[in-house]
Design a protein around this motif. Sequence first.
Motif, PDB file in Angstrom:
ATOM      1  N   LEU A  58      26.332  -9.046 -27.303  1.00 37.05           N
ATOM      2  CA  LEU A  58      27.201  -9.225 -26.143  1.00 37.05           C
ATOM      3  C   LEU A  58      26.387  -9.489 -24.876  1.00 37.05           C
ATOM      4  O   LEU A  58      26.747 -10.324 -24.059  1.00 37.05           O
ATOM      5  CB  LEU A  58      28.071  -7.974 -25.949  1.00 37.05           C
ATOM      6  N   TRP A  59      25.293  -8.760 -24.740  1.00 39.51           N
ATOM      7  CA  TRP A  59      24.505  -8.897 -23.515  1.00 39.51           C
ATOM      8  C   TRP A  59      24.066 -10.333 -23.291  1.00 39.51           C
ATOM      9  O   TRP A  59      24.011 -10.803 -22.165  1.00 39.51           O
ATOM     10  CB  TRP A  59      23.263  -8.001 -23.581  1.00 39.51           C
ATOM     11  N   SER A 111      28.708 -14.625 -20.504  1.00 39.02           N
ATOM     12  CA  SER A 111      28.175 -15.435 -19.410  1.00 39.02           C
ATOM     13  C   SER A 111      28.466 -14.821 -18.057  1.00 39.02           C
ATOM     14  O   SER A 111      28.120 -15.401 -17.036  1.00 39.02           O
ATOM     15  CB  SER A 111      28.757 -16.839 -19.474  1.00 39.02           C
ATOM     16  N   ARG A 112      29.086 -13.657 -18.035  1.00 43.44           N
ATOM     17  CA  ARG A 112      29.423 -12.966 -16.771  1.00 43.44           C
ATOM     18  C   ARG A 112      30.311 -13.844 -15.885  1.00 43.44           C
ATOM     19  O   ARG A 112      30.156 -13.853 -14.672  1.00 43.44           O
ATOM     20  CB  ARG A 112      28.167 -12.596 -15.989  1.00 43.44           C
ATOM     21  N   LEU A 156      26.935  -6.189 -15.579  1.00 43.08           N
ATOM     22  CA  LEU A 156      28.056  -7.111 -15.308  1.00 43.08           C
ATOM     23  C   LEU A 156      28.846  -7.548 -16.548  1.00 43.08           C
ATOM     24  O   LEU A 156      29.727  -8.389 -16.442  1.00 43.08           O
ATOM     25  CB  LEU A 156      27.601  -8.360 -14.544  1.00 43.08           C
ATOM     26  N   THR A 157      28.530  -6.987 -17.704  1.00 44.36           N
ATOM     27  CA  THR A 157      29.379  -7.292 -18.860  1.00 44.36           C
ATOM     28  C   THR A 157      30.695  -6.518 -18.725  1.00 44.36           C
ATOM     29  O   THR A 157      30.765  -5.537 -17.984  1.00 44.36           O
ATOM     30  CB  THR A 157      28.693  -6.864 -20.170  1.00 44.36           C
ATOM     31  N   ILE A 177      36.348  -3.931 -15.953  1.00 43.99           N
ATOM     32  CA  ILE A 177      35.510  -3.960 -14.759  1.00 43.99           C
ATOM     33  C   ILE A 177      34.082  -4.320 -15.166  1.00 43.99           C
ATOM     34  O   ILE A 177      33.691  -4.154 -16.310  1.00 43.99           O
ATOM     35  CB  ILE A 177      35.524  -2.599 -14.020  1.00 43.99           C
ATOM     36  N   PRO A 178      33.304  -4.850 -14.223  1.00 49.01           N
ATOM     37  CA  PRO A 178      31.917  -5.164 -14.577  1.00 49.01           C
ATOM     38  C   PRO A 178      31.104  -3.890 -14.768  1.00 49.01           C
ATOM     39  O   PRO A 178      31.175  -2.964 -13.949  1.00 49.01           O
ATOM     40  CB  PRO A 178      31.414  -5.968 -13.374  1.00 49.01           C
TER      41      PRO A 178
END
Lengths: 291, 433
Positions: free
Chosen positions: B265-266, B270-271, B297-298, B285-286
């Motif tokens: 996921l990291w 793509s945020r 920010l994921t 939420i981020p």
Amino acid sequence: MTGLAATAVSSVCLPRMAWAASGSGPTPTIYVVHGSDPGRMLAAGIARLGGWKSFVKPRQNVVLKLNAAWASLPEQGGNTSPALVECCIQECLRSGAAEVVVPEKSCSPTKDAFERSGIGAAVKRSGGRMYSPERHHFQRVAIPRGVKLKEADVVRDVLEAPCLINMPVAKSHGGSTLTLSMKNWMGSVSDRGYWHAHNLHQCIADFSTFIKPSFIVVDALRIMTTNGPQGPGKLAYPNQLIFGMDPVAVDAYAATLFGKQPFDVLYIKLAHDMGIGCGDLKQVQVVHMDA
Amino acid sequence: MHHQRTILRIGILALAAIVSAQVFPLFSGVVILPAASPLLAICAAIAARSVSLVSLIGLPLLVLALVRGRWFCHHLCPTGCLLIWVGKLLRRHHFRMQRFPVFGLGLCLVMLGSALAGFPLLLNLDPLVQFNGFFSIWRSTDWTWMAGLPGLGLIMLILITLIWPHLWCERICPLGALQALLGISGRFGRNVIGRKPVPQPAVSDTPVCPGSFSAPAGRGVAGRRMFLVLVFGAGLGWVLRRVGATDLGSAGPIRPPGTVAEPVLWGLCSRCGSCMRTCPENIIIPDLGTGGPGSWLTPRLDFSQRYCNEWCRLCTGACPTGAIGRLSLEAKRALSIGTARVDRTRCLAWNEAQYCMVCHEFCSYQAVRIVEHNGVNCPEVDEALCRGCGACQSHCPAEPVRAIMVHAREQASLVAKPDKSRLPTIFVPFKRD
């Protein structure tokens, strides 16, 4: 400031309370209508209570407190039957009501609850106005006779209604044992969490010292006997509507549909002891009829 | 001609803003802009070893780049249109662009290389992702500063452009570099790197037209360097994926339904913020590092006020890279994203003998069992049924800390054969590990 508002509001409510008490007389009467057609059952019950004209005054609003708390289907028994709601609103408007307002603070997200319960569509079809109260719709009121619940933020329409109908669905409940007419008011207050954290049964009884509906119709067409209040749970089909003015008597009778003694439900016992109404079915006149 | 181009750019900007701000909300509408980037589509497809429906949205621009090179950059790219105007604001064209190497090509190759390793890096640098992140933040119903975080990228680009006009488009933008690269490989490529060195003025005194890379060396040397950067990117992705694989277990953040497993996921996220914007309950939420260093920010779920509604799957259709997979409503309802646990020392029923059971009341999945204790009903979680939706946690009246909290778990379906209801992937040459 809030105190003043509260006094004003309770003075609005007081005459109705006195009227309701005198209307039910020394031995409260409840009417249990058996049948399959909600419209005819509603008409029969209301006729025994004195007819629509005695509740709905021309060009005045009617506020209907039903139960549309959950995003569950009508046949699952989590919410008031939409067919019953539709008939009720139609009759109110036919009797000259200016508007039928249906405020409901649902538990599931509002959109899903109103849609899946079928009640949103039923209200719209029949010409009522349903909304989910936001912060500005609530008004803080004092509850002078409350033991645990001393004040509450209540939907303003409910407080100011010239005609207030309580139309709960009867079902089981993990916290309060059963959801009946007195429990139904939790959908009109903003902070339900406080009730749960401060002796739920006492808070339910406390609120009924304050709120006095014009009359009560309990939807017991189908009742959810397990897994309530949200369900899905096991269903039973008493096919009844319970009409009355005395919330304690109505709830006491409805509790028997679940195979319980009225005083097994703590808030019925508390409300009875506080003199809100009569929960002892031996002293209540239960009139059964078919429609 | 000039006016026509201005009108076109205004139109492009407005259209892109309307799409990403979800003025006309559609299921998955928020995904269109970032998914249109061929760079994102290629990286996501390589990383996932499969071509999904969403990555097809990137196909038109891919073809366009093959035919016309960087034509997209100054005609259709909303970020490019915006930055060209910002660059004109200060009229500072007199800086030595030549001093800056073409970072973009390197970035693009690192992205592609790391995607080969299954751990795409730097996806956030895509200009369409940046644009979408900024414009979609206005969709939020309750505006919090956290919701604004994905919007910072475009602001950074504007600041860079105010200092060095055109630097981003010319030298840094990896999407631009990819298109230039595709333009060469395409038969009708217009931007010719290596075939014929393009002479550039030492000081560019006109607004530089994006799309004029100049490669200092011949084709062979450039090709070898590009390959080395690609390998470097693959190595970096491989290493970071292993380094980042810290198993936080149940202490990790709770992810939206359908999210890929943790270290992947990291990279894959793509945020862009689309999932956060599309959530009607505003619970996505981020993450600010609670899930480890790469988790920054994921998307993570916050059940403090609201919960993941049983009848909603909007976020599963909002991800341009497949970091959150598409789920049918049935699959989503069957998916467990966490497990609730009751803290009996805080629970009003267990600890204070209150008739509470709000958690039982709100549970849509019958995962809260009733146990009688001291004459009152007390809650107990059935882990085989709990979906981790957070309904119980968000409504628990215990203060100041909730007595029932959802803990992370590996996402798994609680009904047999959920894969049938997954929407189809078009082409799967390799099994994803």
